[in-house]
Motif scaffolding. Structure first.
Motif, PDB file in Angstrom:
ATOM      1  N   ALA A  69       0.812  -1.212   0.000  1.00 28.37           N
ATOM      2  CA  ALA A  69       0.000   0.000   0.000  1.00 28.37           C
ATOM      3  C   ALA A  69       0.844   1.259   0.000  1.00 28.37           C
ATOM      4  CB  ALA A  69      -0.932   0.008   1.216  1.00 28.37           C
ATOM      5  N   GLY A  70       2.177   1.119  -0.078  1.00 27.92           N
ATOM      6  CA  GLY A  70       3.049   2.286  -0.065  1.00 27.92           C
ATOM      7  C   GLY A  70       3.085   2.986  -1.406  1.00 27.92           C
ATOM      8  N   ASP A  71       3.805   4.115  -1.444  1.00 31.48           N
ATOM      9  CA  ASP A  71       3.935   4.891  -2.677  1.00 31.48           C
ATOM     10  C   ASP A  71       5.202   4.526  -3.444  1.00 31.48           C
ATOM     11  OD1 ASP A  71       1.580   6.675  -2.508  1.00 31.48           O
ATOM     12  OD2 ASP A  71       2.534   7.335  -0.658  1.00 31.48           O
ATOM     13  N   VAL A  72       6.311   4.323  -2.746  1.00 30.66           N
ATOM     14  CA  VAL A  72       7.550   3.905  -3.394  1.00 30.66           C
ATOM     15  C   VAL A  72       8.186   2.784  -2.578  1.00 30.66           C
ATOM     16  CG1 VAL A  72       8.015   6.170  -4.429  1.00 30.66           C
ATOM     17  CG2 VAL A  72       9.008   5.602  -2.206  1.00 30.66           C
ATOM     18  N   ALA A  73       9.034   2.024  -3.272  1.00 29.32           N
ATOM     19  CA  ALA A  73       9.766   0.934  -2.628  1.00 29.32           C
ATOM     20  C   ALA A  73      11.255   1.149  -2.882  1.00 29.32           C
ATOM     21  CB  ALA A  73       9.327  -0.415  -3.190  1.00 29.32           C
ATOM     22  N   VAL A  74      12.062   0.861  -1.881  1.00 27.13           N
ATOM     23  CA  VAL A  74      13.514   0.928  -2.013  1.00 27.13           C
ATOM     24  C   VAL A  74      14.026  -0.501  -1.883  1.00 27.13           C
ATOM     25  CG1 VAL A  74      15.655   1.972  -1.187  1.00 27.13           C
ATOM     26  CG2 VAL A  74      13.479   3.183  -0.900  1.00 27.13           C
ATOM     27  N   SER A  75      14.793  -0.931  -2.884  1.00 23.38           N
ATOM     28  CA  SER A  75      15.256  -2.315  -2.870  1.00 23.38           C
ATOM     29  C   SER A  75      16.604  -2.401  -3.554  1.00 23.38           C
ATOM     30  CB  SER A  75      14.254  -3.231  -3.581  1.00 23.38           C
ATOM     31  OG  SER A  75      14.105  -2.833  -4.937  1.00 23.38           O
ATOM     32  N   THR A  76      17.261  -3.538  -3.389  1.00 19.67           N
ATOM     33  CA  THR A  76      18.503  -3.804  -4.106  1.00 19.67           C
ATOM     34  C   THR A  76      18.213  -4.841  -5.165  1.00 19.67           C
ATOM     35  OG1 THR A  76      19.103  -5.458  -2.451  1.00 19.67           O
ATOM     36  CG2 THR A  76      20.001  -3.249  -2.174  1.00 19.67           C
ATOM     37  N   PRO A  77      18.732  -4.672  -6.386  1.00 22.70           N
ATOM     38  CA  PRO A  77      18.433  -5.616  -7.474  1.00 22.70           C
ATOM     39  C   PRO A  77      19.174  -6.923  -7.280  1.00 22.70           C
ATOM     40  CG  PRO A  77      20.018  -3.982  -8.199  1.00 22.70           C
ATOM     41  CD  PRO A  77      19.626  -3.611  -6.811  1.00 22.70           C
ATOM     42  N   SER A  78      18.578  -7.837  -6.550  1.00 20.10           N
ATOM     43  CA  SER A  78      19.246  -9.117  -6.294  1.00 20.10           C
ATOM     44  C   SER A  78      18.214 -10.195  -6.063  1.00 20.10           C
ATOM     45  CB  SER A  78      20.154  -9.008  -5.064  1.00 20.10           C
ATOM     46  OG  SER A  78      19.393  -8.759  -3.894  1.00 20.10           O
ATOM     47  N   PHE A  79      18.640 -11.423  -6.302  1.00 17.50           N
ATOM     48  CA  PHE A  79      17.824 -12.580  -5.947  1.00 17.50           C
ATOM     49  C   PHE A  79      18.780 -13.685  -5.530  1.00 17.50           C
ATOM     50  CE2 PHE A  79      18.618 -12.847 -10.488  1.00 17.50           C
ATOM     51  CZ  PHE A  79      19.060 -14.145 -10.647  1.00 17.50           C
ATOM     52  N   GLY A  80      18.234 -14.750  -4.952  1.00 22.82           N
ATOM     53  CA  GLY A  80      19.090 -15.829  -4.483  1.00 22.82           C
ATOM     54  C   GLY A  80      19.942 -15.358  -3.318  1.00 22.82           C
ATOM     55  N   ALA A  81      21.231 -15.699  -3.336  1.00 19.11           N
ATOM     56  CA  ALA A  81      22.120 -15.351  -2.239  1.00 19.11           C
ATOM     57  C   ALA A  81      22.819 -14.021  -2.469  1.00 19.11           C
ATOM     58  CB  ALA A  81      23.164 -16.458  -2.070  1.00 19.11           C
ATOM     59  N   GLY A  82      22.617 -13.420  -3.642  1.00 18.16           N
ATOM     60  CA  GLY A  82      23.376 -12.235  -4.008  1.00 18.16           C
ATOM     61  C   GLY A  82      22.916 -10.988  -3.295  1.00 18.16           C
TER      62      GLY A  82
END
Length: 853
Positions: A531-544
């Motif tokens: 329900a937020g307006d923006v998301a802050v994330s790091t582009p990674s998946f798995g163990a990275g």
């Protein structure tokens, strides 16, 4: 040499071109299979050598004895050991040296400001071990870190990020740390361990940034003195180690690392490729069978004459099988050589695309050679078996007939059998999808559906070709009408030829539909839960990746534009004896920013001894608000937690939620996986996003995205996966096209006299070429249409069955634009396959063609 063999060899010499398509189909399938197996053996041997070299100086490893493994992860979280234990270890007789090995997540930022790695493989940081024999990394350039802020990185990481000795950059731990590169290192003689990145720090910096508290390490590396074996060293260490700590030999540690690579990456990678090898060979089976069926049909009079002259059924059958055996053995043997070439090409290609293939010669094992050879021979002989038996049953009187009439399109038995199989397939599939959710039942129904399509092919081809070829009469006149009638002439042949392409298109369509459904699922999840307006994330998946700094949420919360900023951290613990992932957050802010569904209890009152769980987990664990769950953390602490809330949805929030205060005593390296931000009323998305981006730049510059952008980026890996799938399926489509081209070539040979007569009565060469090409397009259109229908159905089955057996809700989506592209590619492929047969037909000498028997 008996008469059957002599006859077969003479026939092969006289009609080599007939089996060119069969040879290529077997060759390509075997080459792909052999290349995959050789590459797997070479990678496995390379990693064995690399880990063995890296651990050659380590004779024992002291580490936590227990691990906590959460569902879906094969590698658990191990309890840290106290660095003070080094003093105890060094006093054990036979120990020459010991050093703590502090490890954590640390992601370097490249010269272009973008993080290096993080797309799956781990991004590691740790203390630089000064003993060169205990350190798996070797200095190649520069010197070891001596002061705070100095680091050594593996050479592959530096090259990938455009970094050099003396450069200053940011290391996300996840808190941003400014570091200066003073050394470049190798691992086991390579520039790095696959795509894993490594940053070596001083011990003080490693304890400060990579551990929750000083005095903890992932393990202790031990080197034995002269004359002390690894096993003897472990036996001496074990009695002095505290409870919950164990010692293993250096060889066992290296084998565990190799097994981890083999079980996770190599096994998945080779299995993935073997599946596509199987698809290619399945497509080849249809092409090979069709070729032999046509050849046998064209040699009806020849075989009948042999029978009239005294040849037995067995001899005629043997003659056909000998031809198939010669083609199978020669094509498979050539495929083995081609497979070694494929593996060698991949060995050269991998470093170019950023994956350092371990150096060394190709490893060609016995299984890698015998299995593809056997598979190629079996596939070819199995495909030729029914046509060979049919050849043996040719009656001597058939020598007096001109042609045989193909009535398979009107076969009542085939129609009834195919309809029954289709009904059974639908029943089994619907049972496995809607009644008793089961991937096995759904898979069985999918296989039955494929068989039903193949059986019904000749029955459906007559109607399908009439419908698909209808516009040709108006667009191409007589040429189009002749092309349609030629495709209708032999429904069984048309269906068999189209079946190979149908399977390839069906698999492409299946992955296309499944990929679109995964994207729709992610979009649905974000739209419904976030329900937020923006998301802050790091582009990674798995163990990275290294995650987000937990301090970022507080810094963003202080912005005047922001109403709520909540970070989602991750922890692990055993909940009543079962390993589970914990979401570490501010529960009150979580409830304001995420839609958790119906909440029974209060998320605001978790405190330091409360936990919130989903309805599904509560039902499985038989827990309700007020009950007690016993949690065991990686530090060995056991504590009772009261269930204070049960909530409905878990897609982004996870199944278990505790507060940061409850997690703090047990935390290791703290990081957030996602930061959700809601703006105050009146603040536009653009203005709020710009303000958040300004703060985020101070914390390693993670990506700030709107809700829609976050949903799209979360599904970004799907397009990459589909691109790889399409590239691998190109081989199956290529084999199918070879089958179409070979069938048309044989058909042109069969209709030589007819084509000569058409030319004699006025048909031009261009009209003849167009007629053959349009016949090819019609066959491809039939296969493509069937593949699209079957692929869409199988995609629905896979998505719906996954929804039934998974905790997550899957959304089904049909991507019309992508499927339209698949259809156009199928039609274009048909036109391409018809080019060579059309050209050969147009070159026929008219008088010789008319005189042909």
């Amino acid at each position: 040499m008996n008469a059957s063999v002599r006859l077969s060899l003479a026939s092969l010499r006289a009609h080599r071109r007939r089996f060119a398509g069969t040879f290529l189909a077997v060759f390509l399938g075997v080459a792909f299979l052999a290349g995959t197996l050789v590459m797997g053996d070479t990678l496995r041997a390379g990693f064995d050598t690399m880990f063995g070299n890296a651990a050659s100086g380590t004779d024992a490893v002291v580490r936590g004895a227990d691990t906590i493994t959460t569902p879906g992860e094969s590698q658990g979280v191990r309890r840290p050991v106290a660095t003070d234990l080094v003093n105890t270890v060094e006093k054990v007789p036979g120990v020459a040296a010991a050093a703590p090995d502090i490890q954590g997540a640390g992601q370097l930022v490249g010269a272009n400001g973008e993080p290096i790695g993080g797309q799956g493989p781990p991004t590691l940081a740790g203390n630089w071990i000064t003993d060169p024999e205990l350190n798996p990394y070797r200095l190649a350039e520069g010197h070891a870190p001596e002061r705070s802020g100095e680091v050594v990185v593996n050479r592959g990481t530096a090259e990938k990020g455009g970094l050099h000795l003396g450069d200053t950059t940011t290391l996300r731990t996840p808190d941003p740390v400014r570091v200066t590169i003073v050394g470049l290192a190798t691992f086991g003689g390579e520039d790095g361990m696959a795509q894993v990145t490594y940053t070596g720090m001083t011990r003080a910096d490693a304890e400060r940034y990579l551990t929750a508290r000083p005095g903890e390490a992932a393990s202790i590396q031990v080197r034995a003195g002269p004359g002390v074996s690894q096993r003897e060293l472990v036996d001496r260490l074990t009695p002095v180690l505290p409870e919950g700590v164990e010692a293993i030999t250096g060889q066992e540690s290296a084998e565990e690392n190799t097994d981890m690579i083999s079980s996770q990456f190599l096994t998945l990678f080779t299995t993935f490729l073997l599946v596509f090898s199987g698809i290619a060979l399945l497509v080849a089976t249809f092409s090979i069978h069709n070729t032999f069926a046509i050849v046998v049909a064209q040699r009806t009079r020849e075989n009948a004459l042999l029978r009239a002259l005294g040849a037995s059924r067995r001899q005629v059958t043997e003659a056909t099988l000998v031809e198939a055996s010669v083609v199978a053995v020669t094509a498979s043997a050539a495929g083995l050589a081609g497979g070694i070439g494929v593996a060698a090409g991949l060995q050269a290609l991998f470093p170019a695309i950023g994956f350092p293939f371990p150096e060394g010669a190709l490893v060609v094992g016995a299984l890698s050679m015998t299995l593809p050879l056997a598979v190629g021979v079996v596939v070819c002989l199995g495909s030729a078996l029914l046509p060979a038996v049919r050849a043996g049953r040719t009656a001597p009187l058939a020598a007096l007939r001109q042609t045989a009439v193909d009535t398979s399109g009107a076969s009542r038995f085939r129609a009834v059998t195919g309809t029954g199989l289709a009904a059974l397939a639908v029943a089994v599939t619907l049972t496995g999808v809607l009644v008793i959710p089961s991937l096995w039942l759904a898979g069985t129904g999918a296989v039955l559906a494929l068989i039903a399509f193949v059986v019904l092919g000749p029955v459906a081809s007559t109607t399908a070709v009439r419908i698909l070829g209808g516009p040709l009469d108006r667009l191409r006149g007589v040429t189009g009408a002749l092309a349609r009638r030629n495709a209708l002439r032999s429904p069984k042949r048309t269906a068999a030829t189209a079946s190979a392409l149908m399977i390839g298109v069906a698999v492409v369509s299946l992955f296309t539909v499944f990929g679109a459904s995964l994207k729709a699922t992610m979009d649905q999840t974000v739209s419904r839960s976030f329900a937020g307006d923006v998301a802050v994330s790091t582009p990674s998946f798995g163990a990275g990746g290294s995650g987000l700094s937990p301090k970022l949420a507080g810094a963003v919360q202080r912005l005047p534009e922001v109403d709520t900023a909540v970070g989602l951290g991750r922890g692990v613990a055993e909940v009543d004896g079962e390993g589970r992932a914990l979401t570490v957050t501010d529960p009150a802010a979580l409830e304001r920013t995420f839609d958790l569904g119906t909440v029974d209890g209060s998320l605001r009152d978790l405190g330091t001894d409360g936990i919130a769980i989903t309805e599904k987990e509560a039902a499985e664990q038989d827990l309700k608000p007020g009950d007690t769950a016993r949690l065991t953390f990686t530090d060995g602490t056991r504590a009772p937690f009261t269930v204070r809330a049960v909530y409905g949805r878990s897609e982004l929030a996870g199944d278990y939620v505790i507060t940061r205060a409850a997690w703090a005593p047990h935390r290791t390296q703290d990081s957030d996986t996602l930061l959700a931000v809601s703006f105050k009323d009146g603040v536009s998305t653009d203005a709020g996003k710009a303000a958040v981006e300004k703060v985020a730049r101070q914390y390693g510059n993670p990506e700030v995205q709107t809700r829609d952008e976050y949903a799209q980026s979360s599904a970004g890996g799907i397009d990459m996966m589909l691109t790889l799938v399409y590239a691998l399926l190109a081989l199956a489509v290529l084999i199918a096209l070879l089958g179409i081209a070979n069938t048309l070539t044989l058909a042109v040979h069969e209709r030589t006299r007819e084509l000569g007569l058409l030319r004699a009565v006025g048909q031009t060469r261009s009209q003849l070429r167009a007629m053959v090409r349009w016949e090819s397009v019609l066959v491809a259109a039939f296969g493509t249409a069937g593949g699209l229908v079957l692929g869409a159905f199988l995609g629905w089955v896979l998505v719906t069955a996954s929804d039934g057996v998974s905790d997550s809700a899957f959304a089904f989506a049909l991507p019309p634009a992508r499927l339209a592209v698949v259809a156009l590619v199928g039609l274009a492929a048909g036109a391409l396959a018809g080019l060579r047969p059309a050209r050969r037909a147009a070159r026929l000498n008219v008088l010789r063609a008319i005189a042909t028997e």
